[in-house]
Design a protein around this motif. Sequence first.
Motif, PDB file in Angstrom:
ATOM      1  N   UNK A 504       9.883  17.022   2.543  1.00 31.04           N
ATOM      2  CA  UNK A 504      10.728  15.933   3.011  1.00 31.04           C
ATOM      3  C   UNK A 504      11.249  15.076   1.877  1.00 31.04           C
ATOM      4  N   UNK A 505      11.612  13.848   2.217  1.00 28.36           N
ATOM      5  CA  UNK A 505      12.271  12.949   1.282  1.00 28.36           C
ATOM      6  C   UNK A 505      11.269  12.269   0.353  1.00 28.36           C
ATOM      7  N   UNK A 506      11.670  12.072  -0.892  1.00 26.95           N
ATOM      8  CA  UNK A 506      10.861  11.305  -1.850  1.00 26.95           C
ATOM      9  C   UNK A 506      11.296   9.842  -1.768  1.00 26.95           C
ATOM     10  N   UNK A 507      10.607   9.056  -0.972  1.00 27.14           N
ATOM     11  CA  UNK A 507      10.957   7.660  -0.782  1.00 27.14           C
ATOM     12  C   UNK A 507      10.543   6.830  -2.000  1.00 27.14           C
ATOM     13  N   UNK A 508      11.235   5.723  -2.179  1.00 26.24           N
ATOM     14  CA  UNK A 508      10.816   4.770  -3.208  1.00 26.24           C
ATOM     15  C   UNK A 508       9.827   3.779  -2.599  1.00 26.24           C
ATOM     16  N   UNK A 509       9.031   3.197  -3.464  1.00 22.30           N
ATOM     17  CA  UNK A 509       8.046   2.220  -2.996  1.00 22.30           C
ATOM     18  C   UNK A 509       8.751   1.023  -2.360  1.00 22.30           C
ATOM     19  N   UNK A 510       9.900   0.647  -2.926  1.00 23.67           N
ATOM     20  CA  UNK A 510      10.639  -0.495  -2.390  1.00 23.67           C
ATOM     21  C   UNK A 510      11.152  -0.198  -0.972  1.00 23.67           C
ATOM     22  N   UNK A 511      11.581   1.044  -0.727  1.00 25.85           N
ATOM     23  CA  UNK A 511      12.034   1.419   0.610  1.00 25.85           C
ATOM     24  C   UNK A 511      10.929   1.228   1.658  1.00 25.85           C
ATOM     25  N   UNK A 512       9.762   1.731   1.332  1.00 23.47           N
ATOM     26  CA  UNK A 512       8.662   1.677   2.296  1.00 23.47           C
ATOM     27  C   UNK A 512       8.092   0.274   2.406  1.00 23.47           C
ATOM     28  N   UNK A 513       8.206  -0.491   1.362  1.00 18.73           N
ATOM     29  CA  UNK A 513       7.754  -1.880   1.421  1.00 18.73           C
ATOM     30  C   UNK A 513       8.624  -2.664   2.404  1.00 18.73           C
ATOM     31  N   UNK A 514       9.946  -2.409   2.356  1.00 20.65           N
ATOM     32  CA  UNK A 514      10.842  -3.081   3.296  1.00 20.65           C
ATOM     33  C   UNK A 514      10.682  -2.572   4.722  1.00 20.65           C
ATOM     34  N   UNK A 515      10.416  -1.266   4.867  1.00 20.96           N
ATOM     35  CA  UNK A 515      10.284  -0.693   6.211  1.00 20.96           C
ATOM     36  C   UNK A 515       9.066  -1.213   6.940  1.00 20.96           C
ATOM     37  N   UNK A 516       8.016  -1.540   6.194  1.00 23.14           N
ATOM     38  CA  UNK A 516       6.752  -1.986   6.818  1.00 23.14           C
ATOM     39  C   UNK A 516       6.537  -3.483   6.701  1.00 23.14           C
ATOM     40  N   UNK A 517       7.568  -4.228   6.311  1.00 21.76           N
ATOM     41  CA  UNK A 517       7.462  -5.683   6.140  1.00 21.76           C
ATOM     42  C   UNK A 517       6.335  -6.034   5.167  1.00 21.76           C
ATOM     43  N   UNK A 518       6.426  -5.420   3.987  1.00 20.69           N
ATOM     44  CA  UNK A 518       5.444  -5.642   2.908  1.00 20.69           C
ATOM     45  C   UNK A 518       4.022  -5.274   3.337  1.00 20.69           C
ATOM     46  N   UNK A 519       3.928  -4.225   4.163  1.00 20.01           N
ATOM     47  CA  UNK A 519       2.622  -3.786   4.685  1.00 20.01           C
ATOM     48  C   UNK A 519       1.869  -4.971   5.309  1.00 20.01           C
ATOM     49  N   UNK A 520       2.594  -5.718   6.126  1.00 15.98           N
ATOM     50  CA  UNK A 520       2.007  -6.891   6.771  1.00 15.98           C
ATOM     51  C   UNK A 520       1.042  -6.523   7.883  1.00 15.98           C
ATOM     52  N   UNK A 521       0.193  -7.467   8.208  1.00 14.02           N
ATOM     53  CA  UNK A 521      -0.812  -7.237   9.249  1.00 14.02           C
ATOM     54  C   UNK A 521      -0.174  -6.957  10.605  1.00 14.02           C
ATOM     55  N   UNK A 527      -7.053   1.016  10.554  1.00 14.67           N
ATOM     56  CA  UNK A 527      -7.655   1.413   9.286  1.00 14.67           C
ATOM     57  C   UNK A 527      -8.222   2.819   9.463  1.00 14.67           C
ATOM     58  N   UNK A 528      -7.541   3.815   8.958  1.00 15.55           N
ATOM     59  CA  UNK A 528      -8.034   5.183   9.053  1.00 15.55           C
ATOM     60  C   UNK A 528      -9.030   5.487   7.952  1.00 15.55           C
ATOM     61  N   UNK A 529      -9.823   6.546   8.149  1.00 12.46           N
ATOM     62  CA  UNK A 529     -10.825   6.864   7.133  1.00 12.46           C
ATOM     63  C   UNK A 529     -10.203   7.436   5.869  1.00 12.46           C
ATOM     64  N   UNK A 530      -8.939   7.882   5.945  1.00 15.84           N
ATOM     65  CA  UNK A 530      -8.279   8.393   4.744  1.00 15.84           C
ATOM     66  C   UNK A 530      -7.157   7.472   4.280  1.00 15.84           C
ATOM     67  N   UNK A 531      -6.998   6.320   4.908  1.00 14.52           N
ATOM     68  CA  UNK A 531      -5.968   5.379   4.502  1.00 14.52           C
ATOM     69  C   UNK A 531      -5.543   4.504   5.676  1.00 14.52           C
ATOM     70  N   UNK A 532      -4.884   3.389   5.366  1.00 11.53           N
ATOM     71  CA  UNK A 532      -4.410   2.472   6.400  1.00 11.53           C
ATOM     72  C   UNK A 532      -3.052   2.937   6.922  1.00 11.53           C
ATOM     73  N   UNK A 533      -2.872   2.877   8.235  1.00 10.93           N
ATOM     74  CA  UNK A 533      -1.637   3.330   8.875  1.00 10.93           C
ATOM     75  C   UNK A 533      -0.785   2.128   9.291  1.00 10.93           C
ATOM     76  N   UNK A 534       0.492   2.159   8.903  1.00 14.31           N
ATOM     77  CA  UNK A 534       1.425   1.077   9.211  1.00 14.31           C
ATOM     78  C   UNK A 534       2.648   1.660   9.922  1.00 14.31           C
ATOM     79  N   UNK A 535       3.143   0.932  10.932  1.00 11.98           N
ATOM     80  CA  UNK A 535       4.405   1.319  11.551  1.00 11.98           C
ATOM     81  C   UNK A 535       5.544   0.709  10.741  1.00 11.98           C
ATOM     82  N   UNK A 536       6.674   1.397  10.733  1.00  8.33           N
ATOM     83  CA  UNK A 536       7.816   0.895   9.969  1.00  8.33           C
ATOM     84  C   UNK A 536       9.123   1.428  10.537  1.00  8.33           C
ATOM     85  N   UNK A 537      10.219   0.843  10.090  1.00  8.77           N
ATOM     86  CA  UNK A 537      11.557   1.271  10.516  1.00  8.77           C
ATOM     87  C   UNK A 537      12.420   1.392   9.264  1.00  8.77           C
ATOM     88  N   UNK A 538      12.977   2.594   9.041  1.00 10.72           N
ATOM     89  CA  UNK A 538      13.851   2.813   7.904  1.00 10.72           C
ATOM     90  C   UNK A 538      15.199   2.134   8.141  1.00 10.72           C
TER      91      UNK A 538
END
Length: 882
Positions: A504-521, A527-538
């Motif tokens: 798939x696509x190689x996203x930039x960190x800035x793209x995903x930061x904006x999609x997830x609202x700075x990985x806000x609560x 909290x998954x055992x292999x990482x935290x899961x966040x919903x986002x909108x591209x």
Amino acid sequence: MVDLQRVFLSLFFLSLLLKFSFILGQPLSSSTELSALFDLRSSLGLRSKDWPRKADPCSAWHGVRCQSGRVVGLNLSGLRRTRLGRINPQFSVDALANLTSLSYFNSSGFFLPGPIPDWFGSNLSSLSVLDLRFSSIISSIPSSLGNLPNLTHLYLSNNVLTGTIPETLGQLSTLLVLDLSQNLLTGFIPPSLSSLHNLTLLHLSANFLSGPIPPSLGSLLNLASLHLSDNSLTLSIPNELGNLTLLRDLDLSLNLLSGTLPNELGGLRNLRRIALANNSLTGPLPPNVFSNLQKLQSIVLNHNNFNSALPDVLWFRSELHFLDASYNNLTGTIPNRTSIANASDAIFNLSYNLLYGSLTSQLERFSFIDLSGNYFQGRVPDGTSLNASVNDNCLQNVSNQKSLQDCQSFYAARGLNFNGIGPTHDPTSPPAQGDKNNQHLKFILLGVFGGIVFIALLVLLVALFLCRRRQVGTADQREISANPVPSVGGLPPYGISINFASLGEAFTYRQLLGATKDFGDSNLIKHGHSGDLYRGILEGGIPIVVKRINVNTLKRDAYMKELDLFSSASHSRLVPLLGHCLEHENEKLLVYKFMPNGDLSNALFRKTTQEGDGLQSLDWITRVKIAIGAAEALSYLHHECNPPLVHRDVQASSILLDDKFEVRFGSLSELCIQEGDGHQNVLTRFLRLSQTSEQGLTGPPSTCAYDVYCLGKVLLELVTGKLGMSASNNANTNEWLEYALPYININEKELMTKIVDPSLILDEDLFEEVWAMAIVAKSCLNPKPSKRPLTRYILKALENPLKVVREENSGSARLRTTSSRGSWNAAFFGSIREATILKRSGTAYSQGSLQGGDVSSSHKRLSNEIFPEPAGVRDIERQDGD
């Protein structure tokens, strides 16, 4: 003289009759109560074998207890209905209103779908014990139950009760036990419960209760057991709970509690067990609290944010047999005293904290201790490796440790001395002559060994290259489809690249930061055992889910397993990977397609309104669709991938659902090659050696049979509606399995009514499908792994559920027509027969039996006598044996 003898003889027999009537109890004297019992017999559809029509109920009816010719107790637990009674079972107990002397009513495990009648609280004034556990009761708890003046025990657990807890229950001044656990109750815990001053047990676990814990519960001074776990309770732990000086068992785990541990908890001097896991508690662990709790035997504090040293007293407390404080921010060192952990059977789990320093030789006193994911340095004492897990530290003489940079940064940030990873002597001092000779010998041996390894690798790489060319040529000739299966499917070694173009696509960190609202609560899913899961909108409005992986807290290469799988395989039952972001060294991001219906653990019972006023259950057709999808996913991993792949995390939360409730398997970070697979070439085995060693003794088994066992629990969760069962391997889950599995019988469909999800609306055919899926689930839970069916057989059984129950029940003649060992129903029913024999011989169905030994030959003979194997199957087995 003869008349006198007759008189004496008559008196003698009369005295005997009086004695027997005293022993057996007086017959029922009330015609009203006799009529009520016959009405109850009819409305519940009880069998004449249990309640014979022509016999006295007080002496011959099972579960009926009388005193002075009046009915004082009814126990329906274990009774069975007639065929007509099973067709339309209901909570039809209106006749109880005429049993005015009834002091206890027990229907535990007896199927009573429907609401509790409101008149219970007005017409049963003599009732002291009401036990309706596991009765499939629905609707809300009637507030009229608060009008029972003599009630001492109220058991309503393991049902489908909704709504709030009535305030009127606080009027039950004589109540000793209140158990409302394992239901769907919502709202706050009513403060009126603090009026129950005689209460000794309060269990409200596994509901949807919210709000704070009422401080007034601290006035229940006779309370011995308080369970409020697995809810959504918020705010801090009330200081007032420290007043419960008789409390022995406190469970507040799996909530949303925050704040610090109150010092007042030190007043719980009789506490044996405390469980606070999976909250957001922070701050220190007060030493004075644990110094006062001298009777503690079990402490569970994992998955919080405690950030102090572990109190020294816990290391030296001989009464403490179990401590789980993993996944916190605990720091400090292990005290080095000879009296540490005198209890030889103690089990400590302190993994994934911030502990440091040297390991003490006294760790051998533990039955087992897990210190993984900390910052211990130096050498591991001799004998410790047998009873300890020390992966992911800064130790010298063991493998699977943190990088030198991570360790140096940790110790430098705290102003601590770090002696490095390697020799323990001072590197600035000149080595002794003996050391020089040893070093020269080491260099020589290292060079020789390195040369041998290099030549072997070179030869094997050439062989692999030639083999690969042959495979490519064969694939071209056979025109393999566009969806290839992975040839290895595990973690690629460093130096072998992944085809990132297929990821798939190689996203930039800035793209995903904006999609997830700075990985806000607000965007955090869990909290998954292999990482935290966040919903986002591209930016284009495409919904996504981003897994945020901190490689400092997990194995640095763990995320590569998923990338390797997605680069070499594509299947509709795997969650679609949309792209990735690997820019940062210590943080990796994987981007998945958003699943509108979440996972099965949340979709089985969904809120019907935004305010959460009610819950809607998935219909049976959708549940079958989900079961088939899960089996398809596992069948792909087990049978289409070469070598076979094991998921190792099959549970309801791993089964993701798209907008049409199609299954997409997630949680792929635990995926690995099946243990002991014989199809791996020499190079593959060599390259996978480090990965296998990293799994350790504490990880899930790397076998397809383990996946099948977990799938069985998922299927049982679909059948029974028992939330969270597939995600747990604790004693409660195993106890529930031992309760439920005997009700799954290939020869008796009606037993299923005791455990089937009461929220399902089923006709006769659909009920047979439920029965069939339950039989499939039971075969998957066979305690002997080799007797569990293959996933391709499970898939065919789920696709043909009526064939499972109707063909198997059509007699042995039908079975004898099977002529091939590869027949799915022959192989499938073989596991059911073995499970039946094991159950009859007393073998428990539990997670602990996953690697159970072989069944004795006598059991096998008995199995063949009761369920004769098809002749064709026996012939093939005999040929294989030859």
